[in-house]
Design a protein around this motif. Structure first.
Motif, mmCIF file in Angstrom:
data_model
loop_
_atom_site.group_PDB
_atom_site.id
_atom_site.type_symbol
_atom_site.label_atom_id
_atom_site.label_comp_id
_atom_site.label_asym_id
_atom_site.label_seq_id
_atom_site.Cartn_x
_atom_site.Cartn_y
_atom_site.Cartn_z
ATOM 1 N N TYR A 57 0.919 -1.412 0.034
ATOM 2 C CA TYR A 57 0.018 0.084 -0.046
ATOM 3 C C TYR A 57 0.949 1.180 0.169
ATOM 4 O O TYR A 57 2.157 1.117 0.074
ATOM 5 C CB TYR A 57 -0.953 -0.146 1.212
ATOM 6 C CG TYR A 57 -0.349 -0.378 2.354
ATOM 7 C CD1 TYR A 57 0.093 0.961 3.170
ATOM 8 C CD2 TYR A 57 -0.103 -1.250 2.915
ATOM 9 C CE1 TYR A 57 0.516 0.842 4.608
ATOM 10 C CE2 TYR A 57 0.557 -1.684 4.268
ATOM 11 C CZ TYR A 57 0.905 -0.540 4.872
ATOM 12 O OH TYR A 57 1.439 -0.647 6.373
ATOM 13 N N GLY A 58 0.182 2.482 -0.315
ATOM 14 C CA GLY A 58 0.852 3.551 -0.452
ATOM 15 C C GLY A 58 2.079 4.049 0.372
ATOM 16 O O GLY A 58 3.272 4.099 0.412
ATOM 17 N N TYR A 59 1.513 4.194 1.794
ATOM 18 C CA TYR A 59 2.724 4.399 2.924
ATOM 19 C C TYR A 59 3.780 3.310 2.837
ATOM 20 O O TYR A 59 5.022 3.871 3.185
ATOM 21 C CB TYR A 59 1.842 4.477 4.348
ATOM 22 C CG TYR A 59 2.824 5.130 5.397
ATOM 23 C CD1 TYR A 59 3.151 6.389 5.275
ATOM 24 C CD2 TYR A 59 3.445 4.162 6.216
ATOM 25 C CE1 TYR A 59 4.167 6.644 6.372
ATOM 26 C CE2 TYR A 59 4.309 4.675 7.241
ATOM 27 C CZ TYR A 59 4.683 5.939 7.378
ATOM 28 O OH TYR A 59 5.480 6.432 8.264
ATOM 29 N N GLU A 60 3.553 2.169 2.721
ATOM 30 C CA GLU A 60 4.546 1.173 2.756
ATOM 31 C C GLU A 60 5.444 1.458 1.705
ATOM 32 O O GLU A 60 6.828 1.251 1.674
ATOM 33 C CB GLU A 60 3.876 -0.089 2.867
ATOM 34 C CG GLU A 60 4.703 -1.170 3.039
ATOM 35 C CD GLU A 60 4.104 -2.649 2.909
ATOM 36 O OE1 GLU A 60 4.566 -3.512 4.157
ATOM 37 O OE2 GLU A 60 3.409 -3.040 2.125
ATOM 38 N N ILE A 61 5.118 1.713 0.566
ATOM 39 C CA ILE A 61 5.908 2.129 -0.537
ATOM 40 C C ILE A 61 6.780 3.227 -0.333
ATOM 41 O O ILE A 61 7.967 3.198 -0.658
ATOM 42 C CB ILE A 61 4.982 2.410 -1.987
ATOM 43 C CG1 ILE A 61 4.250 1.156 -2.325
ATOM 44 C CG2 ILE A 61 5.991 3.049 -2.886
ATOM 45 C CD1 ILE A 61 3.189 1.486 -3.498
ATOM 46 N N LEU A 62 6.297 4.241 0.070
ATOM 47 C CA LEU A 62 7.121 5.355 0.675
ATOM 48 C C LEU A 62 8.340 4.814 1.794
ATOM 49 O O LEU A 62 9.464 5.301 1.561
ATOM 50 C CB LEU A 62 6.264 6.372 1.590
ATOM 51 C CG LEU A 62 5.566 7.303 0.644
ATOM 52 C CD1 LEU A 62 4.357 8.316 1.443
ATOM 53 C CD2 LEU A 62 6.528 8.163 -0.409
ATOM 54 N N GLY A 90 2.178 13.546 -1.327
ATOM 55 C CA GLY A 90 1.646 14.061 -2.343
ATOM 56 C C GLY A 90 1.873 13.564 -3.562
ATOM 57 O O GLY A 90 1.164 13.911 -4.617
ATOM 58 N N SER A 91 3.230 13.223 -3.910
ATOM 59 C CA SER A 91 3.646 12.791 -5.113
ATOM 60 C C SER A 91 3.499 11.290 -5.525
ATOM 61 O O SER A 91 3.660 10.666 -6.602
ATOM 62 C CB SER A 91 5.254 13.346 -5.340
ATOM 63 O OG SER A 91 5.998 12.487 -4.459
ATOM 64 N N LYS A 118 -5.916 0.622 0.514
ATOM 65 C CA LYS A 118 -5.898 0.324 -0.726
ATOM 66 C C LYS A 118 -4.616 -0.176 -1.166
ATOM 67 O O LYS A 118 -3.434 0.405 -0.963
ATOM 68 C CB LYS A 118 -6.066 1.504 -1.955
ATOM 69 C CG LYS A 118 -6.302 0.934 -3.154
ATOM 70 C CD LYS A 118 -6.281 2.326 -4.050
ATOM 71 C CE LYS A 118 -7.731 3.009 -4.143
ATOM 72 N NZ LYS A 118 -8.035 3.731 -5.333
ATOM 73 N N TYR A 119 -4.837 -1.633 -1.493
ATOM 74 C CA TYR A 119 -3.495 -2.667 -1.746
ATOM 75 C C TYR A 119 -3.147 -2.363 -3.034
ATOM 76 O O TYR A 119 -4.361 -2.642 -4.071
ATOM 77 C CB TYR A 119 -3.575 -3.880 -1.091
ATOM 78 C CG TYR A 119 -3.371 -3.905 0.197
ATOM 79 C CD1 TYR A 119 -2.150 -4.215 1.055
ATOM 80 C CD2 TYR A 119 -4.419 -3.460 1.362
ATOM 81 C CE1 TYR A 119 -2.027 -4.383 2.160
ATOM 82 C CE2 TYR A 119 -3.876 -3.418 2.637
ATOM 83 C CZ TYR A 119 -2.907 -3.896 3.105
ATOM 84 O OH TYR A 119 -2.633 -3.859 4.413
ATOM 85 N N TYR A 120 -2.017 -2.562 -3.612
ATOM 86 C CA TYR A 120 -1.654 -2.699 -5.106
ATOM 87 C C TYR A 120 -0.939 -3.807 -5.343
ATOM 88 O O TYR A 120 0.013 -4.192 -4.618
ATOM 89 C CB TYR A 120 -0.723 -1.337 -5.544
ATOM 90 C CG TYR A 120 -1.263 0.068 -5.144
ATOM 91 C CD1 TYR A 120 -1.848 0.725 -6.236
ATOM 92 C CD2 TYR A 120 -1.220 0.525 -3.956
ATOM 93 C CE1 TYR A 120 -2.783 1.915 -6.088
ATOM 94 C CE2 TYR A 120 -2.089 1.917 -3.521
ATOM 95 C CZ TYR A 120 -2.854 2.276 -4.824
ATOM 96 O OH TYR A 120 -3.057 3.606 -4.408
ATOM 97 N N SER A 121 -1.179 -4.272 -6.634
ATOM 98 C CA SER A 121 -0.604 -5.672 -6.942
ATOM 99 C C SER A 121 -0.141 -5.572 -8.602
ATOM 100 O O SER A 121 -0.862 -4.704 -9.169
ATOM 101 C CB SER A 121 -1.463 -6.792 -6.901
ATOM 102 O OG SER A 121 -1.701 -6.950 -5.562
ATOM 103 N N ILE A 122 0.941 -6.018 -8.817
ATOM 104 C CA ILE A 122 1.440 -5.781 -10.158
ATOM 105 C C ILE A 122 0.640 -6.645 -11.196
ATOM 106 O O ILE A 122 0.381 -7.726 -10.824
ATOM 107 C CB ILE A 122 2.810 -5.808 -10.565
ATOM 108 C CG1 ILE A 122 3.361 -5.325 -11.777
ATOM 109 C CG2 ILE A 122 3.441 -7.096 -10.208
ATOM 110 C CD1 ILE A 122 4.766 -4.831 -11.810
ATOM 111 N N THR A 123 0.361 -6.334 -12.412
ATOM 112 C CA THR A 123 -0.574 -7.089 -13.534
ATOM 113 C C THR A 123 0.614 -7.637 -14.309
ATOM 114 O O THR A 123 1.708 -7.326 -14.278
ATOM 115 C CB THR A 123 -1.658 -6.334 -14.112
ATOM 116 O OG1 THR A 123 -0.762 -5.235 -14.878
ATOM 117 C CG2 THR A 123 -2.479 -5.654 -13.148
#
Length: 112
Positions: free
Chosen positions: A26-31, A45-46, A75-80
């Protein structure tokens, strides 16, 4: 050291795809992961516009889940498959560009 916004725009998509390819996140974890890798600092914000763009292009899929900590949903993101293909293209281009820049910088150092 500060990195120009233009340089960051070109690298952020590939960096984020690379992190998402390592597993659902998720977003914060990516940061946080970018910071761990000594990636130049980016603001909250970016990152979210990049995630939205990657999602619209079909490179990542999203799923909203309950937070483990009892906070708001995340919101969790997975690669396609398409995202994996785009990441491979990015890696090839990065390798090519990096090799050229390294060769150029070495020649500049030797000229001094």
């Amino acid at each position: 050291m500060s990195v120009s916004n233009q340089m960051m725009k070109g690298l952020l998509d590939g960096a984020i795809l690379g992190l998402i390819a390592q597993g659902e996140t998720y977003g914060y974890e990516i940061l946080e992961k970018l910071k761990e890798k000594d990636f130049p600092e980016i603001s909250d914000g970016s990152i979210y516009p990049v995630l939205l763009r990657l999602s619209r292009k079909g490179y990542v899929s999203t799923q909203t889940k309950k937070s483990d900590t009892g906070g708001p949903k995340r919101k969790y993101y997975s690669i396609t498959e398409s995202g994996l293909h785009e990441l491979e293209i990015f890696r090839s281009r990065w390798t090519y560009l990096n090799k050229g820049m390294n060769n150029l910088m070495r020649s500049v150092e030797n000229a001094e």
